[in-house]
Design a protein around this motif. Structure first.
Motif, mmCIF file in Angstrom:
data_model
loop_
_atom_site.group_PDB
_atom_site.id
_atom_site.type_symbol
_atom_site.label_atom_id
_atom_site.label_comp_id
_atom_site.label_asym_id
_atom_site.label_seq_id
_atom_site.Cartn_x
_atom_site.Cartn_y
_atom_site.Cartn_z
ATOM 1 N N GLY A 59 18.130 76.700 45.632
ATOM 2 C CA GLY A 59 18.207 77.738 44.608
ATOM 3 C C GLY A 59 19.596 78.052 44.109
ATOM 4 O O GLY A 59 19.898 79.225 43.856
ATOM 5 N N ALA A 60 20.463 77.091 43.950
ATOM 6 C CA ALA A 60 21.813 77.314 43.417
ATOM 7 C C ALA A 60 22.408 75.967 43.039
ATOM 8 O O ALA A 60 21.976 74.925 43.523
ATOM 9 C CB ALA A 60 22.693 78.014 44.455
ATOM 10 N N GLY A 61 23.405 76.019 42.145
ATOM 11 C CA GLY A 61 24.091 74.794 41.751
ATOM 12 C C GLY A 61 23.795 74.418 40.317
ATOM 13 O O GLY A 61 23.259 75.208 39.528
ATOM 14 N N ASN A 62 24.162 73.188 39.939
ATOM 15 C CA ASN A 62 23.936 72.742 38.570
ATOM 16 C C ASN A 62 23.700 71.238 38.546
ATOM 17 O O ASN A 62 24.061 70.516 39.479
ATOM 18 C CB ASN A 62 25.117 73.111 37.677
ATOM 19 C CG ASN A 62 26.420 72.517 38.172
ATOM 20 O OD1 ASN A 62 26.656 71.314 38.048
ATOM 21 N ND2 ASN A 62 27.291 73.347 38.753
ATOM 22 N N PRO A 93 33.739 70.483 43.911
ATOM 23 C CA PRO A 93 34.747 70.112 42.904
ATOM 24 C C PRO A 93 34.147 69.195 41.833
ATOM 25 O O PRO A 93 33.200 68.442 42.100
ATOM 26 C CB PRO A 93 35.817 69.388 43.721
ATOM 27 C CG PRO A 93 35.630 69.887 45.117
ATOM 28 C CD PRO A 93 34.156 70.121 45.270
ATOM 29 N N GLN A 94 34.710 69.241 40.636
ATOM 30 C CA GLN A 94 34.177 68.477 39.526
ATOM 31 C C GLN A 94 34.245 66.975 39.760
ATOM 32 O O GLN A 94 33.451 66.211 39.210
ATOM 33 C CB GLN A 94 34.928 68.830 38.228
ATOM 34 C CG GLN A 94 34.248 68.357 36.947
ATOM 35 C CD GLN A 94 32.860 68.957 36.761
ATOM 36 O OE1 GLN A 94 32.591 70.064 37.236
ATOM 37 N NE2 GLN A 94 31.968 68.206 36.116
ATOM 38 N N ASP A 95 35.222 66.554 40.597
ATOM 39 C CA ASP A 95 35.334 65.115 40.862
ATOM 40 C C ASP A 95 34.499 64.683 42.067
ATOM 41 O O ASP A 95 34.593 63.551 42.531
ATOM 42 C CB ASP A 95 36.802 64.734 41.076
ATOM 43 C CG ASP A 95 37.415 65.460 42.270
ATOM 44 O OD1 ASP A 95 36.843 66.497 42.694
ATOM 45 O OD2 ASP A 95 38.453 64.997 42.774
ATOM 46 N N LYS A 96 33.691 65.601 42.575
ATOM 47 C CA LYS A 96 32.805 65.281 43.709
ATOM 48 C C LYS A 96 31.364 65.536 43.282
ATOM 49 O O LYS A 96 31.085 66.148 42.248
ATOM 50 C CB LYS A 96 33.146 66.157 44.919
ATOM 51 C CG LYS A 96 34.596 66.060 45.386
ATOM 52 C CD LYS A 96 34.911 64.714 45.983
ATOM 53 C CE LYS A 96 36.356 64.690 46.513
ATOM 54 N NZ LYS A 96 36.709 63.350 47.056
ATOM 55 N N GLN A 97 30.437 65.077 44.123
ATOM 56 C CA GLN A 97 29.032 65.329 43.844
ATOM 57 C C GLN A 97 28.258 65.413 45.159
ATOM 58 O O GLN A 97 28.673 64.874 46.187
ATOM 59 C CB GLN A 97 28.451 64.211 42.979
ATOM 60 C CG GLN A 97 28.534 62.833 43.624
ATOM 61 C CD GLN A 97 28.132 61.724 42.665
ATOM 62 O OE1 GLN A 97 28.321 61.842 41.463
ATOM 63 N NE2 GLN A 97 27.547 60.659 43.194
ATOM 64 N N VAL A 98 27.169 66.118 45.135
ATOM 65 C CA VAL A 98 26.316 66.234 46.319
ATOM 66 C C VAL A 98 25.275 65.124 46.332
ATOM 67 O O VAL A 98 25.030 64.477 47.335
ATOM 68 C CB VAL A 98 25.631 67.617 46.362
ATOM 69 C CG1 VAL A 98 24.687 67.705 47.569
ATOM 70 C CG2 VAL A 98 26.665 68.725 46.436
ATOM 71 N N ASP A 99 24.671 64.879 45.170
ATOM 72 C CA ASP A 99 23.656 63.828 45.078
ATOM 73 C C ASP A 99 23.529 63.411 43.613
ATOM 74 O O ASP A 99 23.975 64.122 42.703
ATOM 75 C CB ASP A 99 22.301 64.337 45.579
ATOM 76 C CG ASP A 99 21.296 63.211 45.808
ATOM 77 O OD1 ASP A 99 21.716 62.039 45.831
ATOM 78 O OD2 ASP A 99 20.096 63.512 45.956
ATOM 79 N N LYS A 100 22.927 62.238 43.397
ATOM 80 C CA LYS A 100 22.716 61.782 42.025
ATOM 81 C C LYS A 100 21.481 60.892 41.957
ATOM 82 O O LYS A 100 21.084 60.258 42.936
ATOM 83 C CB LYS A 100 23.932 61.022 41.508
ATOM 84 C CG LYS A 100 24.180 59.687 42.202
ATOM 85 C CD LYS A 100 25.371 58.972 41.591
ATOM 86 C CE LYS A 100 25.619 57.615 42.297
ATOM 87 N NZ LYS A 100 26.778 56.905 41.709
ATOM 88 N N ILE A 101 20.872 60.910 40.777
ATOM 89 C CA ILE A 101 19.724 60.055 40.489
ATOM 90 C C ILE A 101 20.075 59.240 39.248
ATOM 91 O O ILE A 101 20.395 59.812 38.190
ATOM 92 C CB ILE A 101 18.445 60.875 40.220
ATOM 93 C CG1 ILE A 101 18.126 61.764 41.418
ATOM 94 C CG2 ILE A 101 17.275 59.962 39.892
ATOM 95 C CD1 ILE A 101 17.748 61.035 42.677
ATOM 96 N N ARG A 132 25.557 69.236 41.757
ATOM 97 C CA ARG A 132 26.704 69.836 42.449
ATOM 98 C C ARG A 132 26.350 71.251 42.862
ATOM 99 O O ARG A 132 25.647 71.961 42.133
ATOM 100 C CB ARG A 132 27.946 69.865 41.547
ATOM 101 C CG ARG A 132 28.512 68.509 41.164
ATOM 102 C CD ARG A 132 29.777 68.655 40.328
ATOM 103 N NE ARG A 132 30.377 67.362 39.995
ATOM 104 C CZ ARG A 132 30.085 66.662 38.900
ATOM 105 N NH1 ARG A 132 29.208 67.145 38.020
ATOM 106 N NH2 ARG A 132 30.669 65.501 38.675
ATOM 107 N N MET A 133 26.853 71.650 44.017
ATOM 108 C CA MET A 133 26.746 73.038 44.440
ATOM 109 C C MET A 133 27.751 73.862 43.629
ATOM 110 O O MET A 133 28.675 73.307 43.013
ATOM 111 C CB MET A 133 27.029 73.155 45.929
ATOM 112 C CG MET A 133 25.953 72.534 46.809
ATOM 113 S SD MET A 133 24.404 73.468 46.746
ATOM 114 C CE MET A 133 24.895 74.965 47.634
ATOM 115 N N THR A 158 22.580 59.123 54.566
ATOM 116 C CA THR A 158 24.015 59.228 54.251
ATOM 117 C C THR A 158 24.686 60.380 54.989
ATOM 118 O O THR A 158 25.910 60.494 54.988
ATOM 119 C CB THR A 158 24.218 59.445 52.734
ATOM 120 O OG1 THR A 158 23.703 60.729 52.355
ATOM 121 C CG2 THR A 158 23.516 58.363 51.936
ATOM 122 N N LEU A 159 23.902 61.235 55.631
ATOM 123 C CA LEU A 159 24.454 62.392 56.336
ATOM 124 C C LEU A 159 24.948 61.987 57.712
ATOM 125 O O LEU A 159 24.498 60.990 58.290
ATOM 126 C CB LEU A 159 23.375 63.479 56.467
ATOM 127 C CG LEU A 159 22.809 64.043 55.155
ATOM 128 C CD1 LEU A 159 21.666 65.008 55.458
ATOM 129 C CD2 LEU A 159 23.893 64.737 54.348
#
Length: 387
Positions: free
Chosen positions: A45-48, A89-97, A84-85, A122-123
């Motif tokens: 429930g947070a992030g973008n 940071p903008q140059d990092k990411q949590v996950d991607k599809i 991203r949470m 990956t964790l």
């Protein structure tokens, strides 16, 4: 000459008119909608979420709401969705599809599910172990909740069955309702052996079917579970003990019945008068006058209001228990006439019944006994006219 000049000027003016440039047609768009799911399987429930067009490093950003949903509109094409949470940071990411194709005029559904095996691998190993343990616990909890849901539904059905069985005068219908209740509770006590209320309801159904030995076993199981419980339930204790008392009373075990009813009253004081009233009624049905009288006296004493109309039936039961010891003898006012000689307390019990229920269902019976005993009826009861 003037004519030629005018023509030339007109041509110049015409040529000088600017031509309006046409705006390029807007690219057709489509919608993206999805859910972000964290590694535990719960909504994130947070992030973008950023929709990056193929070969680009910038794109439209869509916020994730409290339910883990995101929605956006982009030009038709192929995208990479980057999650991203809020503090990523903008140059990092949590996950991607990757390779998410958006078609013009349509909505593309695409979740970002971080509980998928490929992401979990990956964790770090310790996080993977924590997730595995958590998922196992959650799975067991969900199964337990589902069981409880079914048990509660069955308990409601059984409560309705017992109520309807007690209300009907049709023996077949009564048996059918108690049988359904018994079958449900046999199934449920096997599924969850540590729930005292299930055993208490099973006991109740078995008493209704006159399976008194089975009922005693079931009620004792309920009582034992309540005794060892960290949070005993007074209502369940009272129910189990009172039904156990009935099972004992129906099988002639008076001392055991009295002990069980006393335990019910002690466990659940607000219902003490109700339990003891039932005790008196059951002993009356069993034609046990002495036990009936004693139970009626206990029930009367348990009620703090001596003028409670609900006490009327208890005074009548007491009188009925005592009248069995009445004898015949001469009327003191007319020795040649024989009257009923009532034992001590009998006349007072009938008089109290008439006082509390002057038009009750047993008023005529009580008045008739008092008149045969030469007693003056001190109540407002009026007999109906004979047809």
């Amino acid at each position: 000459m003037k004519r030629i000049l005018s023509l030339c000027l007109g041509l110049v003016a015409f040529v000088a008119v600017p031509v309006m440039a046409q705006a390029p047609a807007a690219a057709p768009t489509g919608k993206i909608h999805g859910h972000v799911i964290n590694p535990t399987g719960a909504p994130q429930g947070a992030g973008n979420v950023t929709a990056l067009p193929s070969g680009k490093d910038k794109g439209d950003v869509f916020q994730v709401n409290a339910q883990g949903e995101f929605t956006g509109e982009v030009p038709a094409g192929t995208y990479t969705l980057v999650f991203r949470m809020p503090d990523t940071p903008q140059d990092k990411q949590v996950d991607k599809i990757e390779n998410v194709k958006v078609t013009a005029g349509q909505t593309t559904e695409q979740d970002i599910d971080m509980s998928r095996e490929a992401y979990v691998k990956t964790l770090p190993a310790d996080q993977q172990k924590q997730l595995e343990d958590m998922k196992k616990h959650n799975s067991e909890a969900l199964k337990a909740n589902e069981v409880i849901k079914h048990l509660n539904a069955d308990l409601k059905t059984v409560a309705d069955d017992i109520h309807e069985a007690d209300a009907t005068k049709d023996p077949a219908a009564k048996t059918a309702k108690f049988t359904e209740a018994e079958q449900l509770m046999l199934k449920d006590t096997a599924a969850k052996t540590d729930a005292s209320i299930l055993w208490a309801r099973l006991c109740q159904a078995e008493v209704g079917l006159k399976k008194f030995d089975d009922a005693i076993t079931s009620c004792k199981k309920a009582v034992d579970l309540e005794t060892t419980s960290k949070k005993p339930n007074p209502e369940v204790q009272g129910l189990a003990q009172s039904i156990l008392g009935e099972a004992y009373a129906r099988t002639g075990k008076v001392e055991d019945a009295n002990a069980a009813y006393d335990a019910a009253a002690k466990a659940n004081p607000p219902q003490a008068s109700f339990y003891l009233k039932n005790q008196a009624v059951i002993f009356f049905q069993q034609n046990n006058a002495q036990a009936q009288i004693a139970a009626a006296d206990k029930a009367i004493a348990a009620n703090p209001n001596p003028n409670d109309p609900n006490l009327a039936i208890l005074y009548y039961l007491k009188g009925q228990g005592l009248v069995g010891s009445a004898t015949m003898g001469p009327d003191p006012k007319n020795p040649k006439q024989q009257i009923i000689i009532l034992p001590p307390g009998c006349a007072e019990a009938y008089q109290k019944y008439l006082e509390l229920a002057p038009n009750g269902p047993y008023a005529a019976d009580a008045q008739g006994i008092l008149q045969q005993a030469g007693q003056k009826v001190s109540s407002s009861y009026k007999a109906g006219k004979k047809s």
